[in-house]
Design a protein around this motif. Structure first.
Motif, PDB file in Angstrom:
ATOM      1  N   UNK A 110       0.908  -1.292  -0.088  1.00 47.33           N
ATOM      2  CA  UNK A 110      -0.007   0.082  -0.111  1.00 47.33           C
ATOM      3  C   UNK A 110       0.777   1.120   0.118  1.00 47.33           C
ATOM      4  N   UNK A 111       1.947   1.153   0.672  1.00 45.53           N
ATOM      5  CA  UNK A 111       2.740   2.451   0.771  1.00 45.53           C
ATOM      6  C   UNK A 111       3.613   2.608  -0.444  1.00 45.53           C
ATOM      7  N   UNK A 112       3.871   1.341  -1.247  1.00 42.93           N
ATOM      8  CA  UNK A 112       4.698   1.613  -2.484  1.00 42.93           C
ATOM      9  C   UNK A 112       3.444   2.014  -3.458  1.00 42.93           C
ATOM     10  N   UNK A 113       2.143   1.950  -3.588  1.00 38.66           N
ATOM     11  CA  UNK A 113       1.081   2.315  -4.251  1.00 38.66           C
ATOM     12  C   UNK A 113       1.125   3.982  -4.022  1.00 38.66           C
ATOM     13  N   UNK A 114       1.090   4.221  -2.977  1.00 38.70           N
ATOM     14  CA  UNK A 114       1.045   5.723  -2.529  1.00 38.70           C
ATOM     15  C   UNK A 114       2.212   6.567  -3.214  1.00 38.70           C
ATOM     16  N   UNK A 115       3.475   5.790  -3.092  1.00 40.76           N
ATOM     17  CA  UNK A 115       4.671   6.442  -3.446  1.00 40.76           C
ATOM     18  C   UNK A 115       4.586   6.595  -5.097  1.00 40.76           C
ATOM     19  N   UNK A 116       4.405   5.512  -5.690  1.00 38.45           N
ATOM     20  CA  UNK A 116       3.972   5.581  -7.090  1.00 38.45           C
ATOM     21  C   UNK A 116       3.055   6.628  -7.363  1.00 38.45           C
ATOM     22  N   UNK A 117       1.895   6.687  -6.773  1.00 35.88           N
ATOM     23  CA  UNK A 117       1.049   8.169  -7.094  1.00 35.88           C
ATOM     24  C   UNK A 117       1.469   9.316  -6.969  1.00 35.88           C
ATOM     25  N   UNK A 118       2.310   9.503  -5.919  1.00 38.41           N
ATOM     26  CA  UNK A 118       2.906  10.917  -5.739  1.00 38.41           C
ATOM     27  C   UNK A 118       4.103  11.037  -6.663  1.00 38.41           C
ATOM     28  N   UNK A 119       5.013  10.034  -7.163  1.00 37.35           N
ATOM     29  CA  UNK A 119       5.832  10.264  -8.186  1.00 37.35           C
ATOM     30  C   UNK A 119       5.355  10.685  -9.168  1.00 37.35           C
TER      31      UNK A 119
END
Ligand code: PEP
Length: 255
Positions: A110-119
């Motif tokens: 889930x945090x990986x997904x959030x980081x991908x979104x932010x990037x």
């Protein structure tokens, strides 16, 4: 052959190595050795080295990445770095979900997904790492593990945004261990990831999607791995700190 639709990407991951002065030395040694590369060359470096490395790589064929990014744009997150901070520095790529982050720093899908979104929101190109542990491979759940990691990380990512993402298949048991997946093992999982992209998006998206292999790739084994149909480059740890070895891998990807 579909491989011809994809430009290989060789990305160094320096991990927690090199002070700014040492980074200056390493990047000046790499520059001339990769100047005629016929693939994308990226160095992902510690935050403290970014400013120098971005400056130093201007006007060259070397692209610069960070090794992680936070999911919020700003706020009370002591010690973290946001995507807009990275783009403001001229950073282009960012490694997300590296197994060392997942293992030692509690990174989750889930945090990986959030980081991908932010990037993506900030215009950074994520190098999204997925990979199974030895235990998962031995339990024969490699493909299930890769599918879960990939689907969660890409949830909410549009087909258009997919053009800015690379996936690095990095079997955890092969990272920094000197144990490399065989060419066939690596290609089998990379092929599976491409199939996932086809299912989630389209065959056209899958055909042009870059899937790297990472895990003890070095000057000796790179040519064999990179010759495989579904291996479009590499995420290189240890060997990226040795200019001649890194250049050899870049050369293998340029054929
Ligand atoms: C990595 O850091 O992503 C990696 C693949 O490391 P190494 O090449 O040292 O196994």
């Amino acid at each position: 052959m579909n491989k011809a639709l994809r430009k290989a990407v060789i990305a160094g991951n320096w991990k927690m190595n090199k002070t700014p002065a040492e980074a200056a030395e390493l990047v000046s040694a790499i520059k001339p050795l990769v100047a005629d590369a016929d693939c994308e060359v990226v160095v992902c470096v510690p935050y403290v080295d970014l400013q120098y490395v971005v400056e130093s790589c201007k006007g060259t064929n070397i692209h610069v990445g960070a090794e992680n990014v936070h999911w919020e744009e700003s706020g009370a997150f002591t010690g973290e770095i946001s995507a807009p901070m990275l783009t403001a520095m001229g950073v282009e790529y960012v490694v997300i979900g590296h197994s060392e982050r997942r293992t030692y720093f509690g990174e989750t899908d889930d945090t990986v997904q959030m980081r991908v979104r932010a990037a993506l929101n900030a215009g950074l190109k994520p190098i999204l790492c997925v990979g199974e542990t030895l235990e998962q491979r031995e339990k024969d759940i490699t493909f299930e593990t890769i599918a879960i990691q990939t689907k969660i990380a890409l949830s909410g990512v549009s087909e258009e945004e997919l053009d800015s993402i690379i996936i690095a298949y990095e079997p955890v048991w092969a990272i920094g261990t000197g144990k490399t997946a065989t060419d066939e093992q690596a290609n089998e999982v990379n092929h599976f990831i491409r199939g996932l992209i086809a299912d989630l998006y389209s065959k056209e998206a899958a055909d042009k999607f870059v899937v790297q292999y990472g895990g003890s790739m070095n000057a000796g084994n790179a040519a064999g791995l990179l010759a495989k149909e579904d291996i479009d480059g590499g995420l290189i740890g240890g060997a990226s700190l040795k200019p001649a070895d890194f250049a050899e891998i870049v050369k293998a990807a340029s054929k």
